[in-house]
Design a protein around this motif. Structure first.
Motif, PDB file in Angstrom:
ATOM      1  N   UNK A  86       0.838  -1.198   0.000  1.00 47.98           N
ATOM      2  CA  UNK A  86       0.000   0.000   0.000  1.00 47.98           C
ATOM      3  C   UNK A  86       0.875   1.251   0.000  1.00 47.98           C
ATOM      4  N   UNK A  87       0.460   2.235  -0.763  1.00 51.53           N
ATOM      5  CA  UNK A  87       1.122   3.537  -0.754  1.00 51.53           C
ATOM      6  C   UNK A  87       0.276   4.505   0.069  1.00 51.53           C
ATOM      7  N   UNK A  88       0.918   5.494   0.745  1.00 51.78           N
ATOM      8  CA  UNK A  88       2.356   5.749   0.794  1.00 51.78           C
ATOM      9  C   UNK A  88       3.065   4.794   1.752  1.00 51.78           C
ATOM     10  N   UNK A  89       4.351   4.606   1.508  1.00 60.24           N
ATOM     11  CA  UNK A  89       5.156   3.731   2.353  1.00 60.24           C
ATOM     12  C   UNK A  89       5.688   4.506   3.558  1.00 60.24           C
ATOM     13  N   UNK A  90       5.790   3.821   4.683  1.00 57.79           N
ATOM     14  CA  UNK A  90       6.417   4.432   5.848  1.00 57.79           C
ATOM     15  C   UNK A  90       7.927   4.528   5.580  1.00 57.79           C
ATOM     16  N   UNK A  91       8.648   5.378   6.310  1.00 60.21           N
ATOM     17  CA  UNK A  91      10.103   5.483   6.106  1.00 60.21           C
ATOM     18  C   UNK A  91      10.823   4.141   6.242  1.00 60.21           C
ATOM     19  N   UNK A  92      10.421   3.328   7.232  1.00 58.95           N
ATOM     20  CA  UNK A  92      11.066   2.024   7.422  1.00 58.95           C
ATOM     21  C   UNK A  92      10.808   1.099   6.236  1.00 58.95           C
ATOM     22  N   UNK A  93       9.573   1.078   5.753  1.00 65.40           N
ATOM     23  CA  UNK A  93       9.237   0.220   4.621  1.00 65.40           C
ATOM     24  C   UNK A  93       9.921   0.715   3.354  1.00 65.40           C
ATOM     25  N   UNK A  94      10.024   2.027   3.217  1.00 65.97           N
ATOM     26  CA  UNK A  94      10.709   2.595   2.049  1.00 65.97           C
ATOM     27  C   UNK A  94      12.180   2.177   2.058  1.00 65.97           C
ATOM     28  N   UNK A  95      12.789   2.188   3.230  1.00 66.15           N
ATOM     29  CA  UNK A  95      14.193   1.761   3.356  1.00 66.15           C
ATOM     30  C   UNK A  95      14.344   0.302   2.942  1.00 66.15           C
ATOM     31  N   UNK A  96      13.431  -0.551   3.414  1.00 65.69           N
ATOM     32  CA  UNK A  96      13.497  -1.973   3.068  1.00 65.69           C
ATOM     33  C   UNK A  96      13.337  -2.189   1.573  1.00 65.69           C
ATOM     34  N   UNK A  97      12.452  -1.406   0.968  1.00 70.33           N
ATOM     35  CA  UNK A  97      12.235  -1.513  -0.470  1.00 70.33           C
ATOM     36  C   UNK A  97      13.482  -1.096  -1.238  1.00 70.33           C
ATOM     37  N   UNK A  98      14.141  -0.053  -0.778  1.00 68.93           N
ATOM     38  CA  UNK A  98      15.365   0.413  -1.428  1.00 68.93           C
ATOM     39  C   UNK A  98      16.485  -0.618  -1.283  1.00 68.93           C
ATOM     40  N   UNK A  99      16.588  -1.219  -0.110  1.00 72.38           N
ATOM     41  CA  UNK A  99      17.617  -2.231   0.100  1.00 72.38           C
ATOM     42  C   UNK A  99      17.394  -3.424  -0.822  1.00 72.38           C
ATOM     43  N   UNK A 100      16.141  -3.792  -1.025  1.00 72.49           N
ATOM     44  CA  UNK A 100      15.837  -4.884  -1.954  1.00 72.49           C
ATOM     45  C   UNK A 100      16.282  -4.521  -3.369  1.00 72.49           C
ATOM     46  N   UNK A 101      15.969  -3.304  -3.811  1.00 75.55           N
ATOM     47  CA  UNK A 101      16.352  -2.872  -5.156  1.00 75.55           C
ATOM     48  C   UNK A 101      17.869  -2.846  -5.315  1.00 75.55           C
ATOM     49  N   UNK A 102      18.570  -2.452  -4.280  1.00 71.78           N
ATOM     50  CA  UNK A 102      20.036  -2.426  -4.342  1.00 71.78           C
ATOM     51  C   UNK A 102      20.606  -3.832  -4.483  1.00 71.78           C
ATOM     52  N   UNK A 103      19.970  -4.803  -3.817  1.00 67.07           N
ATOM     53  CA  UNK A 103      20.418  -6.192  -3.969  1.00 67.07           C
ATOM     54  C   UNK A 103      20.245  -6.642  -5.418  1.00 67.07           C
ATOM     55  N   UNK A 104      19.138  -6.238  -6.032  1.00 63.73           N
ATOM     56  CA  UNK A 104      18.912  -6.566  -7.446  1.00 63.73           C
ATOM     57  C   UNK A 104      19.967  -5.910  -8.336  1.00 63.73           C
ATOM     58  N   UNK A 105      20.329  -4.675  -8.014  1.00 62.36           N
ATOM     59  CA  UNK A 105      21.364  -3.979  -8.787  1.00 62.36           C
ATOM     60  C   UNK A 105      22.706  -4.702  -8.680  1.00 62.36           C
TER      61      UNK A 105
END
Length: 243
Positions: free
Chosen positions: A187-206
């Motif tokens: 669900x949007x908007x994401x909380x700061x903690x959830x946004x951080x987790x999402x970014x960390x996941x994307x970085x792993x993909x990178x």
């Protein structure tokens, strides 16, 4: 009667339909709308708010002469992506990304329309979860009852597992299906903690993509491109998106 869009060129009823910018009230303007008149009702107040909004740009930036602060600087923070770039032939075009975001958005709307149960399940078997994502496809009736916190916990466990992916390997088909399902149901908007987790996941993909050979097959890099694209462009983490 005039619609909101007649007074605001930037207004789009479809914009972020499932997010925080979704239109809450339908407001129309009378033909004799007078912006100088003091609002007398709640409806007139909303009309004036929308009228004032059209005067301002959606994004406002300021140009700063940073040379004035160089001699006074005591702390320097490097901002940027330290992950090495993947071979250029593995990086998708902007057109490909826009098409995938459109597909994802449409699929997300369809799925959310189909959800009828409340999100009440806040826990799952974490010990067997990764094995489950490698051997089973997600089931609609199961994944759609988990709370936002549970889904983000799933994504965190997947992100941690991605650290063990060997160089030259990628995300498996079944795990990819789980990731796509989780991203769809957030669900949007994401909380700061959830946004951080999402970014960390994307970085792993990178990182995984950067370790692929330039002759890697589409089966290896397309899922990574898709997840990076969704996080970067749909969830507005544009610094992680492919340019």
């Amino acid at each position: 009667m005039l619609k909101v869009s007649d007074y605001d060129d930037s207004f789009d009823e479809e914009d972020d339909d499932s997010g925080i910018l979704k239109q809450a009230l339908h407001v129309e303007f009378p033909d004799d709308f007078n912006p100088d008149k003091v609002p007398q009702t709640g409806e007139e107040y909303l009309q004036h708010v929308i009228y004032e909004r059209k005067k301002y740009k959606q994004w406002v930036t300021v140009d700063i002469d940073r040379s004035k602060f160089k001699n006074q600087q005591t702390l320097k923070v490097e901002v940027g992506n330290s992950i090495k770039k993947a071979p250029s032939m593995l990086i998708p075009t902007r057109e490909w990304q826009m098409a995938k975001v459109e597909d994802f958005t449409n699929f997300r709307k369809f799925i959310h329309f189909k959800i009828t149960k409340e999100l009440t399940v806040n826990s799952f078997n974490e010990e067997s979860f990764i094995e489950k994502t490698q051997t089973e496809y997600p089931v609609f009736s199961e994944v759609t009852v988990y709370t936002q916190a549970a889904k983000m916990r799933m994504l965190y466990l997947i992100s941690r597992h991605l650290e063990t992916v060997p160089v030259g390997a990628s995300i498996g088909e079944k795990m990819g299906a789980w990731i796509y399902a989780i991203l769809t149901l957030l669900e949007k908007p994401l909380s700061p903690d959830f946004c951080y987790s999402l970014r960390e996941f994307a970085k792993k993909c990178l990182v995984i993509r950067s370790n692929l050979d330039e002759e890697a097959s589409e089966e290896l890099y397309n899922p990574l491109n898709l997840f990076i694209c969704i996080v970067g462009r749909f969830y507005n983490q544009l610094d992680l998106a492919d340019s």
